[in-house]
Design an enzyme around this catalytic site. Structure first.
Site, PDB file in Angstrom:
ATOM      1  N   ALA A 155       0.837  -1.202   0.000  1.00 22.70           N
ATOM      2  CA  ALA A 155       0.000   0.000   0.000  1.00 22.70           C
ATOM      3  C   ALA A 155       0.879   1.262   0.000  1.00 22.70           C
ATOM      4  CB  ALA A 155      -0.983  -0.056   1.151  1.00 22.70           C
ATOM      5  N   CYS A 156       0.515   2.231   0.835  1.00 23.79           N
ATOM      6  CA  CYS A 156       1.229   3.517   0.803  1.00 23.79           C
ATOM      7  C   CYS A 156       2.698   3.392   1.189  1.00 23.79           C
ATOM      8  CB  CYS A 156       0.546   4.516   1.729  1.00 23.79           C
ATOM      9  SG  CYS A 156      -1.021   5.091   1.078  1.00 23.79           S
ATOM     10  N   SER A 157       3.073   2.279   1.828  1.00 27.04           N
ATOM     11  CA  SER A 157       4.474   2.117   2.227  1.00 27.04           C
ATOM     12  C   SER A 157       5.292   1.367   1.185  1.00 27.04           C
ATOM     13  CB  SER A 157       4.567   1.378   3.565  1.00 27.04           C
ATOM     14  OG  SER A 157       3.907   2.111   4.557  1.00 27.04           O
ATOM     15  N   SER A 158       4.716   1.091   0.040  1.00 26.91           N
ATOM     16  CA  SER A 158       5.399   0.248  -0.953  1.00 26.91           C
ATOM     17  C   SER A 158       6.792   0.761  -1.322  1.00 26.91           C
ATOM     18  CB  SER A 158       4.546   0.127  -2.215  1.00 26.91           C
ATOM     19  OG  SER A 158       3.329  -0.510  -1.926  1.00 26.91           O
ATOM     20  N   SER A 333       2.080   5.271  -2.419  1.00 30.13           N
ATOM     21  CA  SER A 333       3.506   5.027  -2.177  1.00 30.13           C
ATOM     22  C   SER A 333       4.415   6.100  -2.764  1.00 30.13           C
ATOM     23  CB  SER A 333       3.905   3.672  -2.761  1.00 30.13           C
ATOM     24  OG  SER A 333       3.841   3.695  -4.168  1.00 30.13           O
TER      25      SER A 333
END
Ligand code: COA
Length: 373
Positions: A155-158, A333
């Site tokens: 998700a956003c931390s990819s 991300s």
């Protein structure tokens, strides 16, 4: 053992920007139609009318002023309220790979690196266009990169998870040059008929070239330390998947698009991320004054203000914690990488900063860097 560094970054921005005013106008027109269509049920008290969205709320609650999208027509048409991106035949490059390649070319050019000298490609993003073949393999093919490629989704931390993965390949000697791309067409998972979230996301692609210091250009970024963390939560969730095949669009199946408990996310993620960064700084024996800049995930300006204040011990200036959210909205991300790409050119050798992302999972990643050369 290789010493991983960031050699260069790349950014591709879609040509179409949508302002809050434009988005709110289309949402309100959609809501008015919905209310007219459901007038009887509303009058009978069976359903609640849809209230209007507001530009003032969006800007105050999130800091977002506009976003770029691949398809502006579909997302601003009250009769459609979704991006209309035509499917392409299998012998044409898919759009997610295409935008990743655009960002990748900039990173490769900036590092003066030929594709044939790259060893691996990671496609790290919140939403892959299809199950397989991997987007990363298509990007690898389009650029003419040998070696191996695979997709990863945190998700956003990819992107920060991708940087650590690439760095580990370099450390282990499996690769000397790893291209990590983050194509994010977030408009595709956004429910434009949900007043609580219709304004949140935008589209973009970023790329980061992680290499062994031995082959990197003289001007690069040393990777001093990375940390990854996950902790399960359903507060940011998207149930779309291969076991539910109906079209993931509009009101019909809102859980097959992005949904969140925004308040809970805010309250739970701010302490989790601040604590993680402070732990890292202790490990590195780094005082707040030694960190010139924080390139934080771009989800909410108020969240970033709080995290930066906890880490630095004072209210951060725009120079200490730059915002790209106002122009790009949340690009999942890619957000912290856009901030890094756009706001790092003024660093002098020896100066340190932090790339940090956080989001669904929950997930969070830190990448401490030092300018070299
Ligand atoms: N226009 C006008 N009013 C709106 C609105 C809109 N588009 N959307 C919600 N509101 C209203 C709500 O109905 C509510 O009204 P009430 O007080 O009368 O009940 C009020 O505004 C506050 O809503 P709330 O959802 O509590 O807003 P918020 O201050 O929490 O802000 C977010 C919403 C989503 C911007 C914020 O919670 C956030 O960004 N959280 C972090 C999310 C995050 O980082 N997610 C990661 C995604 S990858």
């Amino acid at each position: 053992m290789g010493q991983p560094v960031i050699s260069a970054t790349g950014l591709w921005t879609p040509p179409n920007s949508v302002s809050n005013a434009e988005l709110v106008e289309s949402y309100n027109a959609w809501a008015d139609r919905w209310n007219a269509d459901h007038a009887e049920a509303i009058a009978a008290g069976e359903v609640q009318p849809k209230p209007h969205s507001s530009v003032e709320f969006i800007e105050k609650a999130s800091g977002i002023k506009s976003r770029y999208v691949v398809d502006k027509t579909g997302v601003t048409d009250p009769e459609i309220m979704a991006p209309r991106i035509p499917e392409r035949p299998d012998d044409e490059i898919s759009i997610l790979a295409e935008i990743a390649v655009k960002a990748a070319r900039e990173a490769l050019d900036r590092a003066a690196r030929k594709p044939e000298d790259v060893d691996a490609v990671l496609c790290a993003a919140s939403n892959m266009q299809r199950a397989y073949p991997a987007m990363a393999v298509e990007v690898q093919d389009a650029l003419g990169i040998p070696g191996f490629a695979f997709d990863m989704n945190v998700a956003c931390s990819s992107a920060t998870f991708g940087i650590q993965t690439a760095a580990d390949f370099v450390r282990a000697g499996h690769a000397k040059s790893v291209l990590m791309v983050n194509p994010e067409i977030c408009s595709g998972h956004l429910n434009f008929t949900d007043r609580d979230s219709h304004f949140i996301f935008g589209d973009v692609a970023t790329a980061v070239l992680v290499e062994d210091e031995a082959i990197a250009p003289a001007a690069h970024w040393k990777i001093l330390h990375t940390q990854l963390k996950t902790q399960f939560s359903s507060n940011i969730r998207n149930n779309f998947g291969f076991l539910n095949r109906a079209a993931p669009e509009g009101e019909g199946q809102p859980d097959k698009l992005f949904v969140q408990e925004g308040r809970k996310v805010f309250k739970e993620v701010v302490p989790m991320v601040s604590q993680m960064i402070l732990e890292d700084m202790e490990t590195l024996d780094l005082a707040p004054q030694a960190l010139r800049r924080l390139w934080l995930h771009q989800a909410n300006a108020n969240m970033n203000r709080l995290i930066a204040a906890r880490v630095l011990g004072h209210e951060a200036s725009e120079e200490e914690s730059p915002t790209v959210l106002d122009e790009y909205a949340n690009t999942s991300s890619a957000g912290s990488i856009i901030a890094f790409h756009r706001h790092s050119g003024d660093f002098q050798p020896g100066e340190k900063g932090l790339i940090c992302s956080f989001g669904a999972g929950y997930s969070a990643g830190t990448v401490f860097v030092e300018k070299a050369g």
